[in-house]
Enzyme design. Sequence first.
Site, PDB file in Angstrom:
ATOM      1  N   ASN A   1       0.816  -1.219   0.000  1.00 13.29           N
ATOM      2  CA  ASN A   1       0.000   0.000   0.000  1.00 13.29           C
ATOM      3  C   ASN A   1       0.848   1.267   0.000  1.00 13.29           C
ATOM      4  O   ASN A   1       0.608   2.189  -0.776  1.00 13.29           O
ATOM      5  CB  ASN A   1      -0.922   0.002   1.224  1.00 13.29           C
ATOM      6  CG  ASN A   1      -1.994  -1.068   1.144  1.00 13.29           C
ATOM      7  OD1 ASN A   1      -2.291  -1.575   0.071  1.00 13.29           O
ATOM      8  ND2 ASN A   1      -2.569  -1.421   2.287  1.00 13.29           N
TER       9      ASN A   1
ATOM     10  N   CYS B   1       3.510   6.414  10.329  1.00 14.06           N
ATOM     11  CA  CYS B   1       2.364   7.224   9.895  1.00 14.06           C
ATOM     12  C   CYS B   1       1.759   7.958  11.090  1.00 14.06           C
ATOM     13  O   CYS B   1       1.439   9.150  11.014  1.00 14.06           O
ATOM     14  CB  CYS B   1       1.321   6.363   9.195  1.00 14.06           C
ATOM     15  SG  CYS B   1       0.652   5.021  10.197  1.00 14.06           S
TER      16      CYS B   1
ATOM     17  N   PRO C   1       0.470  -6.234   5.179  1.00 12.30           N
ATOM     18  CA  PRO C   1       1.249  -7.166   6.004  1.00 12.30           C
ATOM     19  C   PRO C   1       2.473  -6.538   6.652  1.00 12.30           C
ATOM     20  O   PRO C   1       2.847  -6.909   7.764  1.00 12.30           O
ATOM     21  CB  PRO C   1       1.635  -8.276   5.010  1.00 12.30           C
ATOM     22  CG  PRO C   1       1.389  -7.718   3.650  1.00 12.30           C
ATOM     23  CD  PRO C   1       0.311  -6.708   3.795  1.00 12.30           C
TER      24      PRO C   1
END
Length: 313
Positions: A13, A129, A164
């Site tokens: 991602n 993040c 993952p």
Amino acid sequence: MEKIPCAIIGSGNIGTDLMIKIMRMSKHLEMGAMVGIDPKSDGLARAARLGVPVTHEGIDGLRKLPNYGDIQIVFDATSAGAHVHNNAILQKDGKKVIDLTPAAIGPFTIPAINGDANIDEPNINMVTCGGQATIPMVRAVRRATDRVIWGEIVASISSKSAGPGTRANIDEFTETTSKAIEILGGAEHGKAIIILNPAEPPLIMRDTVFTLSQGGSRESIEQSILDMVAAVQKYVPGYRLKQKVQFENIGDNAPVRIPGVGLCSGLKTTIMLEVEGAAHYLPAYAGNLDIMTSAALVSADHWAAKQLQKEAA
């Protein structure tokens, strides 16, 4: 305009979102390679469709690509464990490394806090993040007060946005973010919690920041927070306060017990944030991808601009 070729290791991602950002938005970078380990990954398939050289053989495959010698900068969006191995090889090969894992081999970098301070380091770490979203708020409180005794963050992200690599790095996430709350945020003690929210439809990234500080006024703290929000919004437009900053006086007559510190009094500040993604890859709920990849791109673009200036001189 001339651009510097870069590679992304990790076709999940984060890596895929970053690739799209580089191709659409970067001023000084161009995609030289997308590297994964799963030949069936959506990220590699998308990169191939966009004409980017791809390999599913990891870093060894990257080194075999005919254009590897031209690649100057490598983004690592794998996992903390894999990054240690990748970085050792990339440093030997003289590549600039931007680490998007919680490995934290290089210095912590959050553009709104320390900008280009570490730009010339061979490896810079983009924290996490949750760290990119919340630590600027801890720093905002710290610069408006005499001390921040405690900084605690809770990052809630959609389970669908966590691949993952993120799931394998939960412990590293909390450790690296806690450390960065102290080093970059300026808190004497830091704590980080991450929540993977399984709700359907997926919920937007939400973050809560708690600080206990001494000195400074509520007005100066709130203004500092608003200024910092504006600084982050320059590269993450979807970053915003969810509601007005909340304050609570913790008096000497009713102190709170801080783990490892003892009884403390001061001003408790609660900051609630929302991060909406730009939907370059996953939908807008994945603000956690957006803030990480946007911060990495800003840092890398600034470095590339410096390199191009040197080459032109």
